[in-house]
Design a protein around this motif. Structure first.
Motif, PDB file in Angstrom:
ATOM      1  N   TRP A 262      87.052  20.039  21.752  1.00 42.74           N
ATOM      2  CA  TRP A 262      87.581  20.639  21.014  1.00 42.74           C
ATOM      3  C   TRP A 262      87.848  21.925  22.448  1.00 42.74           C
ATOM      4  CZ3 TRP A 262      87.769  25.091  17.584  1.00 42.74           C
ATOM      5  CH2 TRP A 262      89.000  25.750  17.553  1.00 42.74           C
ATOM      6  N   PRO A 263      87.364  22.860  21.754  1.00 43.17           N
ATOM      7  CA  PRO A 263      86.968  24.082  23.138  1.00 43.17           C
ATOM      8  C   PRO A 263      86.765  24.161  23.818  1.00 43.17           C
ATOM      9  CG  PRO A 263      85.109  24.533  21.465  1.00 43.17           C
ATOM     10  CD  PRO A 263      85.473  23.143  20.904  1.00 43.17           C
ATOM     11  N   ARG A 328      85.689  33.442  15.751  1.00 44.69           N
ATOM     12  CA  ARG A 328      86.315  33.100  17.185  1.00 44.69           C
ATOM     13  C   ARG A 328      87.026  34.933  17.515  1.00 44.69           C
ATOM     14  NH1 ARG A 328      93.403  32.560  15.753  1.00 44.69           N
ATOM     15  NH2 ARG A 328      93.996  33.649  17.978  1.00 44.69           N
ATOM     16  N   SER A 329      86.853  35.835  17.095  1.00 41.80           N
ATOM     17  CA  SER A 329      87.594  37.136  17.759  1.00 41.80           C
ATOM     18  C   SER A 329      86.500  37.437  18.325  1.00 41.80           C
ATOM     19  CB  SER A 329      87.446  37.711  16.027  1.00 41.80           C
ATOM     20  OG  SER A 329      86.315  38.636  15.488  1.00 41.80           O
ATOM     21  N   LEU A 330      85.124  37.091  18.226  1.00 42.23           N
ATOM     22  CA  LEU A 330      83.496  37.288  19.395  1.00 42.23           C
ATOM     23  C   LEU A 330      84.311  36.885  20.834  1.00 42.23           C
ATOM     24  CD1 LEU A 330      80.925  36.545  16.459  1.00 42.23           C
ATOM     25  CD2 LEU A 330      82.074  38.897  17.061  1.00 42.23           C
ATOM     26  N   GLY A 336      82.670  29.588  20.427  1.00 40.26           N
ATOM     27  CA  GLY A 336      81.843  29.948  18.956  1.00 40.26           C
ATOM     28  C   GLY A 336      81.963  29.068  17.795  1.00 40.26           C
ATOM     29  N   THR A 337      83.912  28.950  17.514  1.00 31.59           N
ATOM     30  CA  THR A 337      84.410  28.382  16.090  1.00 31.59           C
ATOM     31  C   THR A 337      84.064  27.083  16.383  1.00 31.59           C
ATOM     32  OG1 THR A 337      86.045  29.884  15.812  1.00 31.59           O
ATOM     33  CG2 THR A 337      86.455  27.941  15.330  1.00 31.59           C
ATOM     34  N   GLY A 338      84.577  26.547  17.382  1.00 35.94           N
ATOM     35  CA  GLY A 338      83.596  24.520  17.607  1.00 35.94           C
ATOM     36  C   GLY A 338      83.077  24.428  17.082  1.00 35.94           C
ATOM     37  N   GLY A 342      81.408  22.207  14.121  1.00 34.59           N
ATOM     38  CA  GLY A 342      80.626  21.115  14.912  1.00 34.59           C
ATOM     39  C   GLY A 342      79.359  21.315  13.921  1.00 34.59           C
ATOM     40  N   SER A 343      78.426  22.434  13.792  1.00 28.02           N
ATOM     41  CA  SER A 343      76.812  22.002  13.658  1.00 28.02           C
ATOM     42  C   SER A 343      77.021  21.966  11.894  1.00 28.02           C
ATOM     43  CB  SER A 343      76.254  23.648  13.837  1.00 28.02           C
ATOM     44  OG  SER A 343      76.320  24.142  15.172  1.00 28.02           O
TER      45      SER A 343
END
Length: 368
Positions: A262-263, A328-330, A336-338, A342-343
């Motif tokens: 997705w990302p 997401r703010s990182l 990172g969110t994906g 996903g993990s």
């Protein structure tokens, strides 16, 4: 005499074979309580399906549309608050849909369902009207997070047990149909909100950030929920044939792969493909969610088992979105969110596979 005693306890000590985990004991004598029959069809059974479909539309359908409210609050009413803090409202609402499950499931097993359903329905309507009058963070947290979440939490979990009381051979199909109520709510509510409020949805923010027109990107949510109808109905049919957990495992792995991808979508066709494939792959998970718990035990405690499962899930739901907001703010942002989401989906699929191995004693084959 010893032979008679042995016959009386035989159903309790029966060994369930790996290839028939869902099989019910055959009736012996007049022991109807321990050997129930299931209509598996008929007017009343399908009216129950229609009723549960409608309740899913009104409860879970609102919950999966939270992204629309999140985006509106970020840009308007609660623009002074961080995305993570606003996400707690939606996470609390979503988690409370599952958290009371162990209690409401037990009440269903005891025959107490109509009164809680009526009171929770009244609370849902009241809190929906009160949310329109909210203008402070704690107002939304109380009315939309706690009030609507708790009302939906009393309404939704018992419906899973109701379906299990009316269907056995066609149980997964029935669950797939009722789960489409959630998808329909996820289609209708965001579109309604789109024309009532000038907002972006949380789910399409990544598309807008990458230059997709906001008026088009908004419909990715509805595309995803429409695709999930296909996934839920297909999984219901396959679940009755091969076993619900056997169907859930590969589809859940597919959802994880789409989440990883997705990302990296940057174009309109790319986002449409992500929405379609995620809807198809994630739909079976939601549609078949209660089926394994319903089949792995006696009917009289079915509501309690499903409710306990939902209560455990509520913990992850409560903390999942705020954690994703912080990631997401990182610097990694949506990537990172994906990776995070996903993990954890892969981890969930691994636990499903371990459950299959524990019950059927095999990694491949065995109906469960």
């Amino acid at each position: 005499m010893d032979k008679d005693k042995e016959t009386a306890v035989a159903p309790e000590n029966r060994v369930v074979e790996a290839d028939s985990v869902e099989s019910e004991p055959k009736p012996e004598g007049n022991n109807v309580a321990s050997n129930p029959t299931f209509p598996d069809g008929g007017l009343r059974a399908w009216l129950v399906v229609l009723g549960v479909f409608s309740l899913n539309f009104a409860t879970f359908g609102i919950a999966v549309s939270w992204g629309a409210f999140q985006a509106y609050y970020e840009q308007n009413t609660l623009r002074g608050h961080s995305s993570s803090s606003i996400a707690w409202i939606g996470s609390l609402q979503f988690s409370l849909i599952f958290m009371p499950g162990s209690i409401t499931g037990r009440l269903l097993d005891m025959g107490h369902h109509k009164l809680p359903l009526g009171l929770a329905s009244a609370l849902l309507i009241l809190c929906a009207f009160l949310t329109a009058e909210c203008n402070r963070y704690w107002h939304f947290l109380l009315c939309q997070g706690i009030g609507i979440g708790l009302a939906c939490g009393v309404i939704f979990p018992p419906t899973l047990g109701l379906i299990s009381q009316w269907f056995h051979a066609r149980r997964a199909t029935a669950f797939g149909i009722t789960a489409c109520g959630t998808s329909l709510g996820g289609i209708v509510f965001p579109i309604m909100i789109r024309f009532l409020l000038p907002i972006l949805t949380f789910l399409v923010i990544s598309a807008v950030v990458k230059g997709i027109d906001r008026n088009l990107a908004f419909y990715f949510v509805s595309i995803m929920n429409f695709a999930s109808i296909v996934g839920r109905l297909t999984a219901g049919i396959l679940g009755d044939k091969f076993g619900p957990l056997n169907v859930m495992i590969p589809f859940t792995v597919g959802a994880a792969l789409v989440t990883y991808c997705w990302p990296y979508a940057h174009t309109i066709p790319g986002f449409v493909l992500i929405a379609v494939f995620y809807g198809i792959s994630f739909g079976p998970y939601v549609g078949l969610l209660p089926s394994p718990a319903a089949s792995l035990g006696p009917l009289h405690s079915m509501g309690e088992r499903i409710g306990f499962q939902l209560s455990i899930m509520s913990i992850a739901i409560l903390i999942g979105s705020p954690i994703a907001g912080e990631i997401r703010s990182l610097p990694l942002g949506f990537r990172g969110t994906g990776a995070y989401a996903g993990s954890f989906i892969i981890l969930g699929a691994a636990f499903m596979l371990l459950t299959k191995k524990a019950v059927t004693k095999r990694w491949i084959g065995g109906r469960i």
